[in-house]
Structure formats: C-alpha cells, structure tokens
Design a protein around this motif. Structure first.
Motif, PDB file in Angstrom:
ATOM      1  N   LYS A  45       9.241  -4.114  -8.255  1.00 26.66           N
ATOM      2  CA  LYS A  45      10.818  -3.894  -8.195  1.00 26.66           C
ATOM      3  C   LYS A  45      11.476  -4.446  -9.390  1.00 26.66           C
ATOM      4  CE  LYS A  45       9.837  -1.915  -4.569  1.00 26.66           C
ATOM      5  NZ  LYS A  45       9.506  -0.341  -4.687  1.00 26.66           N
ATOM      6  N   LEU A  46      11.052  -5.470 -10.114  1.00 29.47           N
ATOM      7  CA  LEU A  46      11.439  -6.082 -11.206  1.00 29.47           C
ATOM      8  C   LEU A  46      10.949  -5.481 -12.690  1.00 29.47           C
ATOM      9  CD1 LEU A  46      11.450  -9.745 -10.261  1.00 29.47           C
ATOM     10  CD2 LEU A  46      13.443  -8.616 -11.000  1.00 29.47           C
ATOM     11  N   GLU A  47       9.992  -4.792 -12.543  1.00 24.46           N
ATOM     12  CA  GLU A  47       9.460  -4.218 -13.625  1.00 24.46           C
ATOM     13  C   GLU A  47      10.136  -3.256 -14.454  1.00 24.46           C
ATOM     14  OE1 GLU A  47       4.787  -3.097 -14.876  1.00 24.46           O
ATOM     15  OE2 GLU A  47       5.744  -2.596 -12.856  1.00 24.46           O
ATOM     16  N   ARG A  48      11.046  -2.411 -13.868  1.00 23.97           N
ATOM     17  CA  ARG A  48      11.816  -1.530 -14.642  1.00 23.97           C
ATOM     18  C   ARG A  48      12.896  -2.338 -15.313  1.00 23.97           C
ATOM     19  NH1 ARG A  48      16.917   0.415 -14.338  1.00 23.97           N
ATOM     20  NH2 ARG A  48      17.137  -0.765 -12.084  1.00 23.97           N
ATOM     21  N   LYS A  49      13.708  -3.142 -14.667  1.00 22.57           N
ATOM     22  CA  LYS A  49      14.575  -3.762 -15.527  1.00 22.57           C
ATOM     23  C   LYS A  49      13.961  -4.761 -16.399  1.00 22.57           C
ATOM     24  CE  LYS A  49      18.879  -3.943 -16.503  1.00 22.57           C
ATOM     25  NZ  LYS A  49      19.456  -2.889 -17.058  1.00 22.57           N
ATOM     26  N   TYR A  50      12.965  -5.621 -16.274  1.00 24.19           N
ATOM     27  CA  TYR A  50      12.323  -6.273 -17.173  1.00 24.19           C
ATOM     28  C   TYR A  50      12.122  -5.492 -18.555  1.00 24.19           C
ATOM     29  CZ  TYR A  50       8.861  -9.180 -19.831  1.00 24.19           C
ATOM     30  OH  TYR A  50       8.161  -9.787 -20.530  1.00 24.19           O
ATOM     31  N   HIS A  51      11.767  -4.245 -18.361  1.00 30.49           N
ATOM     32  CA  HIS A  51      11.357  -3.653 -19.701  1.00 30.49           C
ATOM     33  C   HIS A  51      12.581  -3.164 -20.415  1.00 30.49           C
ATOM     34  CE1 HIS A  51       7.262  -3.030 -18.170  1.00 30.49           C
ATOM     35  NE2 HIS A  51       6.902  -3.665 -18.892  1.00 30.49           N
ATOM     36  N   ASP A  52      13.890  -3.130 -19.647  1.00 32.48           N
ATOM     37  CA  ASP A  52      15.049  -2.733 -20.325  1.00 32.48           C
ATOM     38  C   ASP A  52      15.447  -3.802 -21.235  1.00 32.48           C
ATOM     39  OD1 ASP A  52      14.982  -0.328 -19.217  1.00 32.48           O
ATOM     40  OD2 ASP A  52      16.401  -0.976 -17.482  1.00 32.48           O
ATOM     41  N   LEU A  53      15.075  -5.121 -21.208  1.00 31.64           N
ATOM     42  CA  LEU A  53      15.714  -6.238 -21.635  1.00 31.64           C
ATOM     43  C   LEU A  53      14.831  -6.863 -22.838  1.00 31.64           C
ATOM     44  CD1 LEU A  53      17.003  -8.136 -18.315  1.00 31.64           C
ATOM     45  CD2 LEU A  53      18.397  -6.789 -20.139  1.00 31.64           C
ATOM     46  N   SER A  54      15.584  -7.500 -23.488  1.00 30.40           N
ATOM     47  CA  SER A  54      14.923  -8.196 -24.777  1.00 30.40           C
ATOM     48  C   SER A  54      14.675  -9.545 -24.459  1.00 30.40           C
ATOM     49  CB  SER A  54      16.010  -7.846 -26.145  1.00 30.40           C
ATOM     50  OG  SER A  54      15.362  -8.948 -27.111  1.00 30.40           O
ATOM     51  N   TRP A  55      13.946 -10.389 -25.346  1.00 33.21           N
ATOM     52  CA  TRP A  55      13.879 -11.881 -25.129  1.00 33.21           C
ATOM     53  C   TRP A  55      14.718 -12.462 -26.201  1.00 33.21           C
ATOM     54  CZ3 TRP A  55      10.710 -15.149 -22.328  1.00 33.21           C
ATOM     55  CH2 TRP A  55       9.868 -14.755 -21.217  1.00 33.21           C
ATOM     56  N   ASN A  56      15.450 -11.552 -27.081  1.00 29.80           N
ATOM     57  CA  ASN A  56      16.246 -12.141 -28.089  1.00 29.80           C
ATOM     58  C   ASN A  56      17.559 -12.578 -27.530  1.00 29.80           C
ATOM     59  OD1 ASN A  56      14.211 -11.276 -30.135  1.00 29.80           O
ATOM     60  ND2 ASN A  56      15.081  -9.310 -30.142  1.00 29.80           N
ATOM     61  N   GLU A  57      18.247 -13.466 -28.526  1.00 26.28           N
ATOM     62  CA  GLU A  57      19.595 -13.971 -28.008  1.00 26.28           C
ATOM     63  C   GLU A  57      20.374 -12.630 -27.829  1.00 26.28           C
ATOM     64  OE1 GLU A  57      22.971 -17.275 -29.491  1.00 26.28           O
ATOM     65  OE2 GLU A  57      21.076 -17.095 -30.685  1.00 26.28           O
ATOM     66  N   SER A  58      21.121 -12.806 -26.680  1.00 24.43           N
ATOM     67  CA  SER A  58      22.237 -11.622 -26.492  1.00 24.43           C
ATOM     68  C   SER A  58      23.401 -11.692 -27.236  1.00 24.43           C
ATOM     69  CB  SER A  58      22.517 -11.660 -24.839  1.00 24.43           C
ATOM     70  OG  SER A  58      23.525 -10.796 -24.761  1.00 24.43           O
ATOM     71  N   ASP A  59      23.865 -10.536 -27.906  1.00 21.47           N
ATOM     72  CA  ASP A  59      24.978 -10.881 -28.609  1.00 21.47           C
ATOM     73  C   ASP A  59      26.128  -9.657 -28.009  1.00 21.47           C
ATOM     74  OD1 ASP A  59      23.764  -8.403 -29.278  1.00 21.47           O
ATOM     75  OD2 ASP A  59      23.621  -8.309 -31.202  1.00 21.47           O
ATOM     76  N   THR A  60      26.006  -9.346 -26.804  1.00 23.13           N
ATOM     77  CA  THR A  60      26.890  -8.542 -26.337  1.00 23.13           C
ATOM     78  C   THR A  60      27.562  -9.440 -25.165  1.00 23.13           C
ATOM     79  OG1 THR A  60      25.176  -8.121 -24.546  1.00 23.13           O
ATOM     80  CG2 THR A  60      25.268  -6.599 -26.371  1.00 23.13           C
ATOM     81  N   SER A  61      27.832  -9.197 -23.943  1.00 25.54           N
ATOM     82  CA  SER A  61      28.689  -9.737 -23.028  1.00 25.54           C
ATOM     83  C   SER A  61      27.862 -10.816 -22.388  1.00 25.54           C
ATOM     84  CB  SER A  61      29.201  -8.727 -22.036  1.00 25.54           C
ATOM     85  OG  SER A  61      28.255  -8.302 -21.136  1.00 25.54           O
ATOM     86  N   LEU A  62      28.821 -11.796 -21.945  1.00 29.58           N
ATOM     87  CA  LEU A  62      28.377 -13.074 -20.947  1.00 29.58           C
ATOM     88  C   LEU A  62      27.425 -12.346 -19.870  1.00 29.58           C
ATOM     89  CD1 LEU A  62      28.345 -16.211 -21.431  1.00 29.58           C
ATOM     90  CD2 LEU A  62      30.319 -15.934 -19.824  1.00 29.58           C
ATOM     91  N   ASP A  63      28.231 -11.429 -19.232  1.00 29.76           N
ATOM     92  CA  ASP A  63      27.391 -10.818 -17.983  1.00 29.76           C
ATOM     93  C   ASP A  63      26.127 -10.503 -18.364  1.00 29.76           C
ATOM     94  OD1 ASP A  63      29.081 -11.333 -16.241  1.00 29.76           O
ATOM     95  OD2 ASP A  63      29.562  -9.334 -15.565  1.00 29.76           O
ATOM     96  N   ASN A  64      25.755  -9.903 -19.752  1.00 30.48           N
ATOM     97  CA  ASN A  64      24.368  -9.063 -20.174  1.00 30.48           C
ATOM     98  C   ASN A  64      23.467 -10.281 -20.463  1.00 30.48           C
ATOM     99  OD1 ASN A  64      25.033  -6.466 -19.787  1.00 30.48           O
ATOM    100  ND2 ASN A  64      25.403  -6.450 -21.903  1.00 30.48           N
ATOM    101  N   GLU A  65      24.195 -11.681 -21.141  1.00 25.45           N
ATOM    102  CA  GLU A  65      23.484 -12.811 -20.903  1.00 25.45           C
ATOM    103  C   GLU A  65      22.812 -13.438 -19.924  1.00 25.45           C
ATOM    104  OE1 GLU A  65      24.422 -17.209 -22.841  1.00 25.45           O
ATOM    105  OE2 GLU A  65      24.649 -15.686 -24.185  1.00 25.45           O
ATOM    106  N   PHE A  66      23.661 -13.402 -18.664  1.00 25.64           N
ATOM    107  CA  PHE A  66      23.224 -13.816 -17.512  1.00 25.64           C
ATOM    108  C   PHE A  66      22.084 -13.079 -16.890  1.00 25.64           C
ATOM    109  CE2 PHE A  66      27.658 -16.036 -16.722  1.00 25.64           C
ATOM    110  CZ  PHE A  66      27.353 -17.052 -17.428  1.00 25.64           C
ATOM    111  N   LEU A  67      22.586 -11.737 -16.963  1.00 29.83           N
ATOM    112  CA  LEU A  67      21.370 -10.692 -16.407  1.00 29.83           C
ATOM    113  C   LEU A  67      19.956 -10.871 -17.269  1.00 29.83           C
ATOM    114  CD1 LEU A  67      20.734  -8.176 -14.815  1.00 29.83           C
ATOM    115  CD2 LEU A  67      21.474  -6.651 -16.755  1.00 29.83           C
ATOM    116  N   GLN A  68      19.909 -11.158 -18.500  1.00 29.13           N
ATOM    117  CA  GLN A  68      18.860 -11.485 -19.232  1.00 29.13           C
ATOM    118  C   GLN A  68      18.128 -12.503 -18.511  1.00 29.13           C
ATOM    119  OE1 GLN A  68      19.348 -13.218 -23.073  1.00 29.13           O
ATOM    120  NE2 GLN A  68      17.577 -11.974 -23.953  1.00 29.13           N
ATOM    121  N   TYR A  69      18.650 -13.747 -18.492  1.00 29.91           N
ATOM    122  CA  TYR A  69      18.303 -14.863 -17.970  1.00 29.91           C
ATOM    123  C   TYR A  69      17.762 -14.655 -16.294  1.00 29.91           C
ATOM    124  CZ  TYR A  69      17.617 -19.604 -16.074  1.00 29.91           C
ATOM    125  OH  TYR A  69      17.220 -20.667 -15.335  1.00 29.91           O
ATOM    126  N   THR A  70      18.439 -14.095 -15.771  1.00 24.66           N
ATOM    127  CA  THR A  70      18.078 -13.826 -14.220  1.00 24.66           C
ATOM    128  C   THR A  70      16.779 -12.945 -13.922  1.00 24.66           C
ATOM    129  OG1 THR A  70      20.466 -14.043 -13.693  1.00 24.66           O
ATOM    130  CG2 THR A  70      18.965 -12.969 -11.801  1.00 24.66           C
TER     131      THR A  70
END
Length: 285
Positions: A45-70
């Motif tokens: 269930k996590l696989e789709r969203k995992y592949h949407d995200l980068s391991w690089n430092e987020s330069d967008t919103s704080l929510d996106n940074e939290f989503l990346q970490y989560t």
C-alpha cells in the motif's frame, strides 16, 4: 489502507492512517507471523506513494517535507526493500565519510536508524565513535536516536546503562536516548526493568521536571500489552506513588493506556489473524 494506497497524496490523511496502522504493528510485536503478513500488506500500500517521493531535501512546502519523512520512514519500517537498501547506502556514505552531506536534514534520524537496525555491531561502534568524536556536531541528537535502533538486546542494555553516564551522554539527552530505545520493539523485555532498577537515579535527576518525567513514563504503552505487564506496573506505582509526586497522574494515565492495549489484544488479535490469513494475495512476499 486500500484508499490510501491507491489515491491519497496529502500529508495529514497519511499521517493519521499510518499512526493507527503502526500502532497495530506494535501490538503484534510478539506475534511475528501476523506482524510479517500485515507488514507485507502495508508495504504494497505504501509502494505507490514511495515512488512518488524523492530522498532529496524538500524545497517545497512544510507539508511535503512531513509527507516525505512519514512515507519514507514507514516504508522502511515495514520492510520495503528499495527503501531499506537506499537508507543503508546513505548510512554507509556517512560511516565512510563523516563529513558527507548526502542525507537531507529531515531524514538523518531515519537513515541512522535503518543503518543501525539493518547493520552489525561494527556499524554501531563506528556511529558511536562518530558521536563521541564530535565530527558531526549538528547530528548528535539524530545519532543518539539512530543508535537506539539496533536489534541486539545486549547492545540496547549497554546503551541504556551508558545513557546514565554523564561523561558520555548529557543529562538533558538521557530522555531522548531512553525514549528512542523504548520505541524499539527489541527493548520491550528490558526497558521497564531498567527504569525500575534505576528509579532512584532517574528520580534524583528529573523528578523536579514534570515534563521530563512524563516523557519518560509515557513510552511504556508503546509495546506493553499484557495483563502481567500491567499488573507489574501497578504494583510498582503503589510502592512509589509518593516519590512520583505530580508524576503519579501521568503514571496512572500510562497504566490506563497499557490496560487499553490489553483490551485491544483481547478484542482484535484473533480477528486480525483471521483477516491476514484470508488476504493471501496481498500478504505474500
């Protein structure tokens, strides 16, 4: 989980859902078979969203940074192989070159944790030496948390003892180490005994700080879910209620949460076993 895996992209729904799902996984820490099946299900269930995200430092919103970490943290926790291998690779880069800046700041704790959790005693010793040397001063707290992720119970026991040594771990960092160790399922057999055996030292240092004492006490419901554990804690509380002072209210809440875990196990363990057995297409490796 079905909806989240197929359609959801926002941080808040993922955060709430994964908080509940990780609670279930913690409750299953003594049922390796059912936990493995549920982890396999969540991995898919996590696989789709995992592949949407980068391991690089987020330069967008704080929510996106939290989503990346989560998402990345959860994917590694349930054993998504791509996530685990990526984290191990980044960890090795830091071990080989303590000056490396290969890891995004918000992912350092997770990378250290995965590296230690999937590594060996040599990796633990190398990271501990990096901490002692002060080579990565900005990462000291992340390193302390990462060191708590080993699956070696002897090492965890030694680390708990070291956490009270103020020549190695600052007084104000003991709580961070203790709570990080308590979040590791392999600490469940030892963490309460360590706390009880060292209560006089802990109380002498932190009993004047309700916030610090509460932070220490509140970790016990993470994995404690048996009647024996609840009763053991009740006996201890009655013996130390006066010493706990204002912390006695926190201890009562902790006990209440442990009993809630006991009731959850009584109500849901068997239905969950049946459900995981009926979902074979989602739960196989």
């Amino acid at each position: 989980a079905e909806y989240m895996g197929n359609k959801e992209d926002q941080y808040l729904p993922w955060s709430v859902a994964l908080d509940k799902l990780m609670y279930i996984l913690r409750m299953l820490h003594n049922d390796a078979n059912t936990k493995k099946k549920l982890s396999n299900y969540l991995e898919k269930k996590l696989e789709r969203k995992y592949h949407d995200l980068s391991w690089n430092e987020s330069d967008t919103s704080l929510d996106n940074e939290f989503l990346q970490y989560t998402i990345l943290t959860s994917a590694c926790q349930v054993g998504l192989s791509e996530c685990v291998e990526k984290a191990k690779g980044l960890f090795q880069m830091i071990i080989d070159d303590p000056d490396s800046n290969a890891v995004a700041p918000n992912l350092k704790s997770m990378v250290f944790c995965q590296g230690i959790g999937n590594g060996n005693n040599e990796d633990w010793t190398k990271l501990w030496n990096i901490y002692l040397s002060g080579e990565r001063p900005a990462d000291k707290l992340s390193i302390l948390r990462g060191l708590a992720c080993t699956d070696n119970v002897w090492r965890l026991s030694e680390y708990l003892a070291t956490s009270l040594d103020t020549s190695k771990v600052r007084v104000q960092d003991f709580t961070r180490v203790f709570t990080a160790i308590a979040q590791n399922q392999w600490s469940a057999p030892i963490i309460w005994n360590f706390f009880a055996a060292n209560w006089n030292t802990i109380a002498g240092r932190y009993n004047e700080s309700l916030f610090t004492l509460s932070s220490i006490l509140q970790v016990f419901p993470l994995y404690y879910n048996s009647e024996y554990q609840a009763k053991e804690m009740e006996v201890w509380m009655k013996q130390h209620e006066e010493e706990l002072g204002s912390g006695s209210n926190t201890m009562k809440q902790v006990l209440e949460n442990v009993w809630i875990n006991v009731q959850w196990m009584d109500r849901w363990l068997e239905p969950l076993r049946e459900w995981t057995s009926s979902r074979r297409e989602d739960l196989v490796d």
